[in-house]
Design an enzyme around this catalytic site. Structure first.
Site, PDB file in Angstrom:
ATOM      1  N   CYS A  79       0.778  -1.205  -0.001  1.00  0.00           N
ATOM      2  CA  CYS A  79       0.050  -0.158  -0.063  1.00  0.00           C
ATOM      3  C   CYS A  79       0.994   1.186  -0.021  1.00  0.00           C
ATOM      4  O   CYS A  79       1.739   1.462   1.012  1.00  0.00           O
ATOM      5  CB  CYS A  79      -0.869   0.076   1.313  1.00  0.00           C
ATOM      6  SG  CYS A  79      -1.858   1.498   1.387  1.00  0.00           S
ATOM      7  N   CYS A 194      -0.752   3.180  -6.577  1.00  0.00           N
ATOM      8  CA  CYS A 194      -1.845   2.664  -5.470  1.00  0.00           C
ATOM      9  C   CYS A 194      -1.915   1.295  -5.863  1.00  0.00           C
ATOM     10  O   CYS A 194      -2.250   0.988  -7.191  1.00  0.00           O
ATOM     11  CB  CYS A 194      -3.088   3.560  -5.465  1.00  0.00           C
ATOM     12  SG  CYS A 194      -4.668   2.632  -4.626  1.00  0.00           S
TER      13      CYS A 194
END
Ligand code: DGL
Length: 278
Positions: A79, A194
């Protein structure tokens, strides 16, 4: 627990939702012999909207519980939003624990661009980070880098992965600011910063105003995990099953099917720190 014990456990992949599965997909090819745990802090999704101090505190508390419970050999923070904020805090809080972080692929983008116009598509959190700005100054000072913070793409990706449907007009609108024309030159690289976004890359290709290279870091992260895993002792026991854990405890059938498609069984046990730290 000694650090030796702490290095014989599974590889733990972590994200705010299902985005980290894009990294798991690559890791399964390179590290097939390891046991995996997948943790989604979906009680706090989306991370992109969190205030920095609160998210940092949540992550340190959450990892305290996860490390105690799973003794992971390696933690992959799959992440960008969490890594760019808290990787240094996590390393400091858990010095015996090896971590692999995920940060925007600005360096490879700067090396590869021909037009000099690069866009970084990320959550609003990653776009705000000093870490991201520092990467641009260090590696892409000669490029024009546009940072595009998307409010909705992570959620659209979650929806697509669970329901198999995504509104293409919504994807088109989210990626549109990435496309810049300047003095006859055009953006030629978009960094997918992302881990949720690689799942939507085909829709992005389809709705983009012109073709670009979409840089996805999943394979590079899996390679980094491979090189770190090679320095650790082999797992003591063969994996019984790989487990996935969602901090909300609410796992609907579509999500259950999705994680089982990635080779995980769901773990229904609560993660106490998640509720307390939020
Ligand atoms: N998958 C996450 C990332 O790589 C973030 C999604 C979110 O929680 O906003 O940044």
């Amino acid at each position: 627990m000694t650090s030796e014990q702490a290095r014989n456990g599974p590889i733990l992949f972590f994200d705010s939702g299902i985005g980290g599965l894009s990294v798991v997909k690559e890791a399964r090819v390179l590290l097939p012999e390891h046991a995996y745990v997948y943790v989604a802090d979906d009680a706090a999704f989306p991370y992109g909207a969190w205030e920095e101090d609160a998210l940092r505190a949540r992550l340190v508390a959450l990892f305290g519980g996860l490390i105690a419970r799973f003794s992971p050999a390696l933690i992959v923070i799959a992440c960008n939003t969490a890594s760019t904020l808290a990787i240094a805090d996590l390393r400091e809080a858990f010095p015996d624990q090896p971590f692999v972080g995920t940060v925007p692929a600005i360096k490879p983008a700067a090396e590869r661009t021909r037009s000099g116009l690069v866009s970084v598509l990320a959550t609003p959190g990653t776009v705000r980070r000093q870490y991201t700005r520092d990467l641009i100054s260090a590696y892409a000072a000669k490029c024009h880098v546009r940072l595009v913070g998307s409010e909705n793409l992570a959620r659209l990706s979650e929806q697509y992965m669970r329901e198999g449907f995504v509104d293409e007009d919504a994807v088109r609108a989210e990626i549109a600011p990435c496309f810049v024309e300047h003095e006859g030159r055009r953006t030629d690289i978009v960094v997918l910063a992302c881990t949720h976004y690689p799942f939507l890359v085909n829709r992005m290709r389809k709705t983009a105003p012109w073709p670009v290279d979409w840089i996805d870091t999943s394979e590079a992260i899996a390679r980094r995990a491979l090189s770190l895993a090679a320095t650790l002792p082999p797992p003591r026991e063969m994996p019984v099953r790989d487990i996935a854990l969602f901090t909300s405890g609410r796992v609907l059938p579509a999500l259950r099917r999705l994680v089982s498609g990635f080779g995980f069984s769901l773990d229904e046990a609560a993660v106490p720190e998640a509720g307390e730290a939020g």
